[in-house]
Structures are given as structure tokens and as C-alpha cells.
Design a protein around this motif. Structure first.
Motif, PDB file in Angstrom:
ATOM      1  N   ILE A   1      40.287  40.991  43.330  1.00  0.00           N
ATOM      2  CA  ILE A   1      38.863  41.315  43.223  1.00  0.00           C
ATOM      3  C   ILE A   1      38.400  41.665  44.628  1.00  0.00           C
ATOM      4  O   ILE A   1      38.486  40.828  45.541  1.00  0.00           O
ATOM      5  N   ASN A   2      37.912  42.899  44.778  1.00  0.00           N
ATOM      6  CA  ASN A   2      37.569  43.368  46.114  1.00  0.00           C
ATOM      7  C   ASN A   2      36.121  43.008  46.457  1.00  0.00           C
ATOM      8  O   ASN A   2      35.333  43.841  46.874  1.00  0.00           O
ATOM      9  N   SER A   3      35.771  41.775  46.234  1.00  0.00           N
ATOM     10  CA  SER A   3      34.435  41.254  46.507  1.00  0.00           C
ATOM     11  C   SER A   3      34.587  39.747  46.719  1.00  0.00           C
ATOM     12  O   SER A   3      35.557  39.154  46.240  1.00  0.00           O
TER      13      SER A   3
ATOM     14  N   LEU B   1      31.569  51.176  37.345  1.00  0.00           N
ATOM     15  CA  LEU B   1      31.302  52.256  38.299  1.00  0.00           C
ATOM     16  C   LEU B   1      31.714  51.787  39.696  1.00  0.00           C
ATOM     17  O   LEU B   1      31.111  50.871  40.245  1.00  0.00           O
ATOM     18  N   GLY B   2      32.748  52.421  40.260  1.00  0.00           N
ATOM     19  CA  GLY B   2      33.313  51.935  41.534  1.00  0.00           C
ATOM     20  C   GLY B   2      34.293  50.817  41.234  1.00  0.00           C
ATOM     21  O   GLY B   2      34.272  49.760  41.849  1.00  0.00           O
ATOM     22  N   CYS B   3      35.177  51.078  40.287  1.00  0.00           N
ATOM     23  CA  CYS B   3      36.039  50.015  39.732  1.00  0.00           C
ATOM     24  C   CYS B   3      37.190  49.627  40.647  1.00  0.00           C
ATOM     25  O   CYS B   3      37.815  48.585  40.462  1.00  0.00           O
TER      26      CYS B   3
ATOM     27  N   GLN C   1      36.523  60.317  40.116  1.00  0.00           N
ATOM     28  CA  GLN C   1      35.377  61.143  40.523  1.00  0.00           C
ATOM     29  C   GLN C   1      34.297  60.292  41.176  1.00  0.00           C
ATOM     30  O   GLN C   1      34.391  59.053  41.188  1.00  0.00           O
ATOM     31  N   ASP C   2      33.292  60.959  41.700  1.00  0.00           N
ATOM     32  CA  ASP C   2      32.144  60.279  42.289  1.00  0.00           C
ATOM     33  C   ASP C   2      31.409  59.526  41.169  1.00  0.00           C
ATOM     34  O   ASP C   2      31.001  60.141  40.175  1.00  0.00           O
ATOM     35  N   ALA C   3      31.232  58.231  41.355  1.00  0.00           N
ATOM     36  CA  ALA C   3      30.633  57.421  40.285  1.00  0.00           C
ATOM     37  C   ALA C   3      29.182  57.807  40.013  1.00  0.00           C
ATOM     38  O   ALA C   3      28.692  57.649  38.894  1.00  0.00           O
TER      39      ALA C   3
HETATM   40  C1  LIG Z   1      34.341  47.016  47.622  1.00  0.00           C
HETATM   41  S1  LIG Z   1      35.253  48.024  46.469  1.00  0.00           S
HETATM   42  C2  LIG Z   1      34.877  47.169  44.959  1.00  0.00           C
HETATM   43  C3  LIG Z   1      35.876  47.444  43.868  1.00  0.00           C
HETATM   44  C4  LIG Z   1      35.649  46.656  42.566  1.00  0.00           C
HETATM   45  N1  LIG Z   1      34.323  46.861  42.019  1.00  0.00           N
HETATM   46  C5  LIG Z   1      35.917  45.175  42.779  1.00  0.00           C
HETATM   47  O1  LIG Z   1      34.940  44.378  42.838  1.00  0.00           O
HETATM   48  O2  LIG Z   1      37.103  44.797  42.866  1.00  0.00           O
HETATM   49  C6  LIG Z   1      34.232  49.473  46.360  1.00  0.00           C
HETATM   50  C7  LIG Z   1      34.843  50.579  45.519  1.00  0.00           C
HETATM   51  O3  LIG Z   1      33.916  51.652  45.412  1.00  0.00           O
HETATM   52  C8  LIG Z   1      34.649  52.866  45.464  1.00  0.00           C
HETATM   53  N2  LIG Z   1      33.729  53.939  45.835  1.00  0.00           N
HETATM   54  C9  LIG Z   1      33.049  54.105  47.000  1.00  0.00           C
HETATM   55  N3  LIG Z   1      32.293  55.209  46.941  1.00  0.00           N
HETATM   56  C10 LIG Z   1      32.481  55.747  45.700  1.00  0.00           C
HETATM   57  C11 LIG Z   1      31.956  56.886  45.025  1.00  0.00           C
HETATM   58  N4  LIG Z   1      31.071  57.696  45.612  1.00  0.00           N
HETATM   59  N5  LIG Z   1      32.355  57.112  43.756  1.00  0.00           N
HETATM   60  C12 LIG Z   1      33.251  56.311  43.150  1.00  0.00           C
HETATM   61  N6  LIG Z   1      33.773  55.216  43.735  1.00  0.00           N
HETATM   62  C13 LIG Z   1      33.389  54.940  44.990  1.00  0.00           C
HETATM   63  C14 LIG Z   1      35.747  52.602  46.474  1.00  0.00           C
HETATM   64  O4  LIG Z   1      36.823  53.514  46.322  1.00  0.00           O
HETATM   65  C15 LIG Z   1      36.126  51.174  46.116  1.00  0.00           C
HETATM   66  O5  LIG Z   1      37.155  51.138  45.157  1.00  0.00           O
END
Ligand SMILES: C[S@@+](CC[C@H](N)C(=O)[O-])C[C@H]1O[C@@H](n2cnc3c(N)ncnc32)[C@H](O)[C@@H]1O
Length: 245
Positions: free
Chosen positions: A16-18, A43-45, A94-96
Motif C-alpha cells: 500500500i503506497n500510503s 483513480l491513481g491505483c 491513462q491520466d486519471a
Molecule cells: C502515492 S501513489 C498511491 C497508489 C495507491 N493509491 C496506493 O495507495 O497504494 C500515487 C499514484 O498516483 C499515480 N498518479 C499520479 N499522477 C497520476 C495521473 N495524472 N493519472 C493517473 N495516475 C497518476 C502514480 O503513478 C501513483 O501510482
């Protein structure tokens, strides 16, 4: 050097990246994914750690994840296949903020990715576009536990204190139905795993051309954390429903 390599190595021991531990994630998901056959969007998975846990816990749930990191999505795909949940997971590279879908979702997650939308409230606006009536949003973002140093602000961005953060979310038309404030242990663990995984890899691979640089990244990050933002950084995860108009 490849930033993706740093990102991948730093999460080796903390999928978990948080700053949330396994029990916090479990409880937050339990409060977010109400129906056993829910359709869930993240979104941003990243490596889809939240979705994989959801899919593994609920055999009828289907999920979609959006991220702009091809490497993270490749890892998610591999992990989903290993867990036997790959057929119920769709990943979008893609861009979320630009993501569109022909259907709505019962739960929309976005943890640690509010920068992709321009902040917490714009993240909630995006989540709302995808949310089915009665659905829930799980959002995780930073707040200031104490007045930050100028360096911390510059490094991490602009946030509010905890109470103001929740007030703003509520004023924006959302009712918190659950939440979790990351503990000191979760916050510290996240940083120790991040820097420790990188340092361990660098020390174990002295022959790799990136070894010295990765060790230096770990050391710089640890120093910035301890000197600049450990005392001021907080992390809040909210489970939200729309407040009736
Ligand atoms: C801190 S990580 C959190 C990942 C996940 N939600 C978790 O809690 O494990 C932030 C994520 O947002 C993604 N991200 C950043 N900007 C983004 C964008 N514009 N569109 C899609 N993903 C994006 C990054 O690639 C990264 O995987």
C-alpha cells in the motif's frame, strides 16, 4: 536514473503506497465496499493493492484501476493473475483526471493521488462523476498535523489542518461515514519501509550501476523526512457519501 525503479524498489515491503497498515486498509475497505457484487474504481491505483485486496475478499466484486504508470499497472496485472482475480480487474493506462467510463461505480477510491486532480476537492469532484447513486468514496490525503516549515510546504504542497480539511469536505457536499487518521506508527513505518527497502537493495547490489545513487536517494529522503516534515505531516483517509441537497 529511472524514477520507476526507485518507486518499485521503495514499495517492496509496503505494497500500500500510503501510510496505512493492513488492518486500517481492511477496515476502510469494509466500510467502503458495501455490496458483495459492487463495481469498484480506483483513480491513481498504482499497483492496485487496494483493488486486489477487495477482489480477493469478495468473489463477486469487479474492479477497474486507472494509473499513468505502465510499470505499476504491469505489476498489478501480474499480481492479479497470481491471485486468480485477473478476470475481474480492468486496468487503464491513462491520466486519471481524464478517465471516462460508460458505467457508474458503487465505490470510488483515490488514496495518495490527489495531486493528479489538483487537490482534495477536485479529486472528490472527479470521483463524483463516476459514483452511482448511494455509492461511497474512499479518499486519502495529507493534512498538516502542525504548522509546517517553509521547506515542508515547498516539498509537499499546500494542505490544511485536520479539522479544516474535514470541514471543507463537508462543505463541499460530502458526509464522512468513516475515517482513519494515520497513527504515528503508520506514518513512521511508511517512511522506514520506503527508505529501508531502497537502502537494503543498494547494499545487496553493490555491483549494480544504480546502487550508489539509490543509496543516496534513500539517505536524502530519510534526512528530509526527519529534518523537514516528520512533525508536521499527517494523513487522513475518509469514507464519504453525498450529503442530500
Ligand atoms: C502515492 S501513489 C498511491 C497508489 C495507491 N493509491 C496506493 O495507495 O497504494 C500515487 C499514484 O498516483 C499515480 N498518479 C499520479 N499522477 C497520476 C495521473 N495524472 N493519472 C493517473 N495516475 C497518476 C502514480 O503513478 C501513483 O501510482
Amino acid at each position: 536514473m529511472d524514477r520507476e525503479k526507485i518507486s518499485r524498489l521503495s514499495h517492496t515491503d509496503h505494497p500500500i503506497n500510503s501510510p496505512l497498515d493492513d488492518e486500517s486498509v481492511r477496515r476502510l475497505l469494509q466500510r467502503t465496499v458495501g455490496r458483495g457484487d459492487a463495481r469498484v474504481l480506483d483513480l491513481g491505483c498504482g499497483e492496485a493493492a487496494w483493488l486486489l485486496r477487495t477482489l480477493a475478499a469478495h468473489p463477486e466484486v469487479t474492479a477497474e484501476g486507472v494509473d499513468n504508470s505502465a510499470q505499476s499497472l504491469a505489476k498489478a496485472r501480474k499480481e492479479a493473475a497470481a491471485l486468480g482475480v485477473g478476470e475481474r480487474l480492468v486496468l487503464h493506462h491513462q491520466d486519471a483526471a481524464e478517465f471516462t467510463s460508460p458505467h457508474l461505480f458503487d465505490a470510488v477510491l483515490s488514496v495518495g493521488a490527489t495531486h493528479a486532480f489538483g487537490g482534495l476537492l477536485p479529486t472528490l469532484d472527479t470521483a463524483r462523476r463516476h459514483l452511482a447513486p448511494g455509492g461511497r468514496v474512499l479518499v486519502g490525503d495529507a493534512y498538516w498535523e502542525r504548522e509546517p516549515t517553509a521547506e515542508a510546504r515547498e516539498m509537499l504542497g499546500e494542505y490544511e489542518d485536520l479539522a479544516t480539511t474535514v470541514d471543507r469536505v463537508a462543505a463541499h457536499g460530502w458526509t464522512p461515514v468513516f475515517g482513519h487518521i494515520s497513527t504515528r506508527q503508520e506514518l513512521d513505518d511508511f517512511e522506514w519501509y520506503w527508505t529501508g527497502s531502497l537502502a537494503t537493495w543498494a547494499l545487496d547490489h553493490p555491483e549494480d550501476p544504480d546502487s550508489a545513487e539509490i543509496l543516496s536517494v534513500a539517505s536524502t529522503h530519510r534526512s528530509q523526512w526527519l529534518h523537514s516534515y516528520r512533525d508536521s505531516f499527517g494523513f487522513l483517509t475518509l469514507v464519504l457519501r453525498r450529503t442530500p441537497e
